[in-house]
Enzyme design. Structure first.
Site, PDB file in Angstrom:
ATOM      1  N   CYS A  45     111.047  17.884 114.350  1.00 26.83           N
ATOM      2  CA  CYS A  45     112.084  18.573 115.112  1.00 26.83           C
ATOM      3  C   CYS A  45     113.167  19.094 114.167  1.00 26.83           C
ATOM      4  O   CYS A  45     112.944  20.060 113.453  1.00 26.83           O
ATOM      5  CB  CYS A  45     112.647  17.639 116.182  1.00 26.83           C
ATOM      6  SG  CYS A  45     113.595  18.482 117.475  1.00 26.83           S
ATOM      7  N   HIS A  52     107.805  14.956 118.857  1.00 30.01           N
ATOM      8  CA  HIS A  52     108.241  13.718 118.225  1.00 30.01           C
ATOM      9  C   HIS A  52     107.159  12.633 118.246  1.00 30.01           C
ATOM     10  O   HIS A  52     107.117  11.810 119.164  1.00 30.01           O
ATOM     11  CB  HIS A  52     109.475  13.181 118.945  1.00 30.01           C
ATOM     12  CG  HIS A  52     110.727  13.959 118.694  1.00 30.01           C
ATOM     13  ND1 HIS A  52     111.692  13.541 117.813  1.00 30.01           N
ATOM     14  CD2 HIS A  52     111.171  15.127 119.203  1.00 30.01           C
ATOM     15  CE1 HIS A  52     112.689  14.407 117.788  1.00 30.01           C
ATOM     16  NE2 HIS A  52     112.391  15.393 118.625  1.00 30.01           N
ATOM     17  N   GLU A  88     107.068   9.936 116.568  1.00 32.60           N
ATOM     18  CA  GLU A  88     107.644   8.591 116.446  1.00 32.60           C
ATOM     19  C   GLU A  88     107.998   7.985 117.795  1.00 32.60           C
ATOM     20  O   GLU A  88     108.239   6.769 117.895  1.00 32.60           O
ATOM     21  CB  GLU A  88     108.879   8.624 115.530  1.00 32.60           C
ATOM     22  CG  GLU A  88     110.156   9.135 116.160  1.00 32.60           C
ATOM     23  CD  GLU A  88     110.249  10.654 116.268  1.00 32.60           C
ATOM     24  OE1 GLU A  88     111.338  11.158 116.584  1.00 32.60           O
ATOM     25  OE2 GLU A  88     109.230  11.337 116.044  1.00 32.60           O
TER      26      GLU A  88
END
Length: 226
Positions: free
Chosen positions: A87, A196, A198
């Site tokens: 991002c 994302h 994660e």
């Protein structure tokens, strides 16, 4: 010897702790890197996390590109160190010219936060070896300036050289050209994407799946086998 993956914290980073946790879950040692510190503390790879570094003043990622830590990261990336930009980290990579193109305001001019379906287009990069080409995954997406753009020649090169790593499926959430969600450099060690991973590394958090964990296990396996 434990593999060490650095995670940079800029002023305004939001997802640095999440990225550190993902690195730990993959089996590597997360190392916190401060934006003012040129010392990379002997890390083997680097993650530039999501957020709004320096408040996204001027342009998203434009000020972070000049942080002292980026001088070292740019140098090491050119020597082959794996670097992942997520991002805002993707925005920093384009501003640093480690990746081509630029990120513009979403075409609908709204912040977007949703689960996003992606197709893996390139499973040969440092960060995607645990996936297969054509595999479909779901990971969260949250951005305001997520519209990837580049001139026609650059886009043609990315497509012809297989450097589009991820593509949006079902819906293009921000107007990115050719539904591009992530790209890589020619060497395959630098990858940037807007969604994302994660936030999709354990079943009780985020999407309730682990489709994003492969990013972090991929780089770990590459470094161990290098």
């Amino acid at each position: 010897m434990t593999t060490r993956v650095g995670v940079v914290t800029f002023p305004g980073s939001l997802d640095d702790r999440d990225a550190q946790r993902a690195v730990r879950l993959a089996g590597a040692e997360p190392v916190a890197l401060w934006h003012r510190d040129k010392d990379l503390h002997q890390v083997d790879a680097v993650v530039l996390p999501g957020g709004f570094s320096y408040g996204d003043y001027l342009r998203a990622g434009a000020i972070s590109r000049f942080s002292p830590v980026m001088e070292s990261i740019i140098e090491q990336a050119k020597l082959g160190m794996p670097v992942l930009g997520i991002c805002n980290g993707f925005q920093v990579l384009t501003e640093s010219h480690l990746l081509p193109g630029a990120m513009l305001r979403n075409n609908h001019l709204h912040f977007i936060c949703r689960e996003q379906k992606l197709r893996v287009e390139n499973a040969a990069t440092s960060w995607t070896r645990d996936y297969t080409a054509g595999q479909e995954i779901r990971i969260p997406l949250k951005n305001m300036d997520g519209r990837f753009t580049a001139d026609a020649r650059t886009v043609d090169e990315l497509e012809a050289e297989g450097r589009v790593v991820f593509r949006y499926l079902d819906v293009n959430p921000n107007g990115s050209i050719n539904d591009i969600a992530g790209i890589t450099n020619a060497a395959g060690n630098v990858v940037g994407l807007m969604p994302h991973p994660e936030h999709a590394v354990e079943p009780l958090v985020g999407t309730g799946g682990t489709d994003g964990l492969g990013f972090f296990t991929s780089v770990l396996k590459q470094l161990v086998n290098a």
